[in-house]
Design an enzyme around this catalytic site. Structure first.
Site, PDB file in Angstrom:
ATOM      1  N   ALA A  10      29.300  -5.025  55.018  1.00 25.45           N
ATOM      2  CA  ALA A  10      29.969  -4.978  56.360  1.00 25.45           C
ATOM      3  C   ALA A  10      31.308  -5.809  56.154  1.00 25.45           C
ATOM      4  CB  ALA A  10      29.337  -6.064  57.148  1.00 25.45           C
ATOM      5  N   THR A 100      36.728 -12.313  42.233  1.00 23.14           N
ATOM      6  CA  THR A 100      37.789 -13.192  41.582  1.00 23.14           C
ATOM      7  C   THR A 100      37.611 -14.733  41.859  1.00 23.14           C
ATOM      8  OG1 THR A 100      39.183 -12.960  43.432  1.00 23.14           O
ATOM      9  CG2 THR A 100      39.370 -11.597  41.696  1.00 23.14           C
ATOM     10  N   ALA A 122      35.854  -7.247  36.303  1.00 21.48           N
ATOM     11  CA  ALA A 122      37.252  -6.930  36.157  1.00 21.48           C
ATOM     12  C   ALA A 122      37.964  -7.641  37.333  1.00 21.48           C
ATOM     13  CB  ALA A 122      37.620  -5.580  35.898  1.00 21.48           C
ATOM     14  N   PRO A 123      39.216  -8.362  37.052  1.00 21.73           N
ATOM     15  CA  PRO A 123      39.638  -8.527  38.312  1.00 21.73           C
ATOM     16  C   PRO A 123      40.296  -7.666  38.984  1.00 21.73           C
ATOM     17  CG  PRO A 123      41.035  -9.266  36.412  1.00 21.73           C
ATOM     18  CD  PRO A 123      39.639  -8.714  35.844  1.00 21.73           C
ATOM     19  N   HIS A 156      49.553 -10.979  48.328  1.00 18.23           N
ATOM     20  CA  HIS A 156      48.269 -10.509  49.065  1.00 18.23           C
ATOM     21  C   HIS A 156      48.330 -11.039  50.455  1.00 18.23           C
ATOM     22  CE1 HIS A 156      46.873 -10.076  45.007  1.00 18.23           C
ATOM     23  NE2 HIS A 156      46.002  -9.371  45.338  1.00 18.23           N
ATOM     24  N   LYS A 160      43.222 -13.997  51.682  1.00 21.70           N
ATOM     25  CA  LYS A 160      42.689 -14.116  50.331  1.00 21.70           C
ATOM     26  C   LYS A 160      42.536 -15.642  50.217  1.00 21.70           C
ATOM     27  CE  LYS A 160      43.560 -12.686  45.337  1.00 21.70           C
ATOM     28  NZ  LYS A 160      42.021 -12.265  45.548  1.00 21.70           N
ATOM     29  N   THR A 167      44.005 -10.736  39.251  1.00 19.67           N
ATOM     30  CA  THR A 167      44.975  -9.694  38.512  1.00 19.67           C
ATOM     31  C   THR A 167      46.138 -10.256  38.096  1.00 19.67           C
ATOM     32  OG1 THR A 167      44.297  -8.348  40.063  1.00 19.67           O
ATOM     33  CG2 THR A 167      46.407  -7.656  38.872  1.00 19.67           C
TER      34      THR A 167
END
Length: 267
Positions: A10, A100, A122-123, A156, A160, A167
């Site tokens: 969602a 992350t 993987a980030p 970002h 976040k 990354t």
């Protein structure tokens, strides 16, 4: 057809992943998980994602769909991810992890599953970002020890929660490893006040959190007279979602092990 289930279906990334699965001819949406006790449990996943009814309802536990999926995609939080990883190992499933912000201890816990199931971690799942990592490796080897200062700048959206981004850290790690350095010794993550001039070998990080920026990363190699910048900008979460679905299809027939997007892409 790879049967894919999505955790956090969602949320913003979850809804994008539903769209990505629907667009992939080699995958089918097998289930979606919402938070335990969520009022969205029982809702049609397609309607949650804005793609119309798909006939697949959201559930609030993995146990409810344990026989329905082959690969789980998880872009949630460290604690939730580790719990889902344990579930997949117990029940013979595969998992693709884009979460992350994992601590060193949590990363070690994740790595301990490498012999128990096939997992991709993987980030950043973007094909473009993973190509950028290869470019950074080449640039660092050519420039890094020849008087070039190295800085990683990332931006970002305001929601976040971890900083620097996974990354950005991965980019810094690639550069550091190419130069025989480590981020623990040479990473600089804050500068304030009279902090003095930079040292020759440090790798600096700068973070921006604002608005609805999806993701922007630049690694700068700067010296007297010139500056080289390698930049990746994402304008849509779909680039990460498509990469995650590609990873899910790839890992569906792999042996136990911990893989990353470099493996998925053959880089």
């Amino acid at each position: 057809m790879t049967r894919i289930a999505i955790v956090g279906v969602a949320g913003r990334m979850g809804r994008t992943l539903v769209n990505a699965v629907q667009q992939d001819a080699g995958a089918t949406l097998a289930g979606g998980i919402v938070e335990p006790g969520s009022s969205l449990a029982g809702a049609d996943i397609g309607e949650l994602a804005g793609v119309g009814r798909l006939g697949v309802t959201a559930v609030d536990s993995l146990e409810a769909i344990v026989d329905d999926f082959d690969v789980l995609i998880d872009f949630t939080s460290p604690q939730v991810t580790l719990a889902n990883l344990a579930f997949c190992a117990k029940h013979g499933k595969r998992i693709v992890i884009g979460t992350t912000g994992l601590s060193d201890e949590e990363l070690a816990a994740l790595d301990a599953y490498r012999d128990r199931l096939p997992l991709v971690f993987a980030p950043n799942m973007s094909v473009g970002v993973n190509l950028t990592l290869k470019l950074l490796e080449t640039a660092a080897r050519a420039l890094g020890d020849e008087g070039y200062d190295i800085e990683v700048i990332e931006a970002h959206h305001r929601h976040k929660v971890d900083s620097p981004s996974g990354t950005a850290l991965k980019m810094g790690e690639v550069v550091a490893e190419s130069l025989g350095r480590t981020l623990k010794e040479h990473g600089v993550f804050a500068r304030e006040g009279q902090c003095g001039p930079r040292t020759d070998k440090e790798i600096g990080f700068a973070t921006v959190r604002a608005g609805d920026i999806v993701g922007e990363h630049t690694v700068m190699f700067a010296t007297e007279g010139e500056r080289i910048e390698i930049t990746h900008k994402a304008s849509s979460r779909m680039t990460f979602a498509k990469g995650a679905v590609r990873a899910a299809r790839w890992v569906a027939d792999r042996p136990n092990g911990r893989y990353d997007m470099q493996d998925v892409l053959g880089l």
